[in-house]
Design an enzyme around this catalytic site. Structure first.
Site, PDB file in Angstrom:
ATOM      1  CG  ASP A 170       5.880   3.890   1.630  1.00 24.97           C
ATOM      2  OD1 ASP A 170       5.875   4.608   2.653  1.00 24.97           O
ATOM      3  OD2 ASP A 170       4.910   3.779   0.866  1.00 24.97           O
ATOM      4  CG  PHE A 206      -1.908   1.219   1.052  1.00 23.31           C
ATOM      5  CD1 PHE A 206      -3.078   1.092   0.315  1.00 23.31           C
ATOM      6  CD2 PHE A 206      -1.593   2.468   1.565  1.00 23.31           C
ATOM      7  CE1 PHE A 206      -3.925   2.183   0.113  1.00 23.31           C
ATOM      8  CE2 PHE A 206      -2.434   3.569   1.372  1.00 23.31           C
ATOM      9  CZ  PHE A 206      -3.609   3.419   0.649  1.00 23.31           C
ATOM     10  CE  LYS A 253       0.050   6.563   6.702  1.00 21.50           C
ATOM     11  NZ  LYS A 253      -1.286   6.975   6.279  1.00 21.50           N
TER      12      LYS A 253
END
Ligand code: PLP
Length: 403
Positions: free
Chosen positions: A229, A144, A258
């Site tokens: 990531d 993802f 984030k």
């Protein structure tokens, strides 16, 4: 009862006026502090999701809120047409935290991933010497990395991908955790391997020990960039600054997001050395809001919080308590548990209930978490959570599983 509660009406209004691209729990939050949320009816909840790790430092951390307030009173946006006085400090301090030469700031995680892909391709053509238009990037099943058309092109989740084609070519998907498959997929046109060091959305899936060092080694040997990531796994979540740190691995590019925005503003970034990020020249990439003064002012304080190591230590120590609690529930409603720091993927016995049902029942008991695929739920509390609060979350989960 519904007449006096504000929640049902607020849920109805949200459903009426927005596209249904999410399926939120029917909880309407109006304020928060630390690890606790309060809804429009005054009910309190322990936050065990932390905005998918965007709130690693808890809600409204005083140091971050103070930085945001001070910056709001001074300067909020310049665009990158000019330089502002928060920019260099942010880039330098983040580069130092990452042990890299340079930082390229963006806003959302998906933009950081897009940036990583573009940089890797340009590097491939200009430095590695890949033939024009032939660059490929190896990615993992169950990944993802965000929601753009290019990123969903290499998703293996049909919900994320179906009906969004035509898809961007140039990606090869291999099973996650399988070093032989990854090695076999690399050819002379491979410019990068793009991986989550732990797959968050997939249910906090930790690859076999030795996988990440193996990826590092093969990337070095074959002159391929290793892009990690760390948008969800990074910045303290796993008990280290980066999930890669657990295996002593240093990727060529970190993708961050984030928590970098301190739960206040969207901030993402790519960190890499000059031989990689240096391929970008003026006009070739950018974003109006990327690296804006408000974002930088908040993110500088985020980096300073991390530079002390305190949150990483907390996450590692409290994570052991969380692990012990959750492992005690295996066989009592849980069929599997994976924990790294304050990050856990729990597989609920599907015969008992779905992940969604478990989250609804937890919410009714004052604990907020979110299901991911099927019967898996993910716990990612703010790193400011206390031992007692972890025990509370585990106790409530035990009650839910006991029916
Ligand atoms: C590993 C990873 N990469 C990228 C993204 C995309 O970030 P954003 O939603 O900010 O675009 C996410 C979001 O969940 C993520 O978990």
């Amino acid at each position: 009862m519904d007449d006096i509660l504000r929640t049902p009406g607020a849920v109805r209004d949200a459903e009426r006026w927005t596209a249904h691209n999410y399926h939120p729990l029917p909880v309407v939050i109006s304020s928060a502090e630390g690890a606790w949320l309060t809804d429009v009816d005054g009910r309190r909840y322990l936050d065990c999701l932390a905005g998918y790790s965007a709130l690693n430092f808890g809600h409204r951390h005083p140091q971050l809120i103070a930085a945001a307030h001070a910056q709001l009173d001074r300067l909020t946006l310049t665009s990158r047409a000019f330089i502002h006085d928060q920019f260099a400090d942010f880039c330098r301090e983040l580069a130092e935290l990452c042990g890299k030469d340079l930082v390229l700031p963006m806003n959302t995680g998906a933009e950081a991933v897009e940036t990583g892909i573009k940089v890797a391709r340009k590097w491939g053509y200009q430095v590695k010497g890949v033939a024009a238009g032939q660059a490929n990037i190896v990615v993992a099943e169950g990944n993802f990395h965000g929601r753009t058309t290019t990123i969903v092109s290499f998703s293996t989740d049909e919900d994320a991908r179906a009906d969004f084609g035509p898809y961007t070519p140039g990606f090869t998907v291999v099973p996650y955790g399988d070093l032989d498959a990854l090695t076999a997929a690399i050819d002379e046109n491979t410019v990068a391997v793009l991986l989550e060091p732990i797959q968050g959305e997939q249910g906090v899936v930790v690859p076999p020990e030795g996988y990440l060092p193996g990826v590092r080694q093969v990337c070095t040997e074959r002159n391929v960039l290793f892009i990690a990531d760390e948008i969800q796994s990074g910045l303290g979540r796993t008990g280290a600054t980066f999930a890669c740190d657990h295996e002593g691995v240093v990727p060529d590019m970190y993708l961050l997001g984030k928590a970098l925005g301190g739960g206040i503003v969207p901030v993402s970034a790519v960190a890499a050395n000059a031989d990689v990020l240096g391929v970008l020249k003026p006009g070739q990439h950018g974003s109006t809001f990327g690296g804006n003064p408000l974002a930088c002012a908040v993110a500088i304080e985020v980096v300073r919080l991390l530079a002390t190591g305190e949150f990483q230590r907390r996450s590692a120590e409290l994570g052991e308590r969380l692990r012990a609690g959750l492992e005690g529930l295996v066989g009592k409603g849980l069929v599997g548990v994976r924990v790294r720091g304050l990050w856990a993927g729990l597989d609920i016995d599907p015969a008992l209930m779905s992940g969604r049902e478990a989250c609804e029942r937890l919410a009714a008991r004052g604990v907020l978490a979110k299901d991911t695929h099927g019967s898996t739920i993910r716990l990612a509390p703010p790193l400011v959570i206390t031992e007692e609060e972890i025990d509370l979350a585990v106790a409530q989960l035990a009650e839910v599983l006991a029916g």
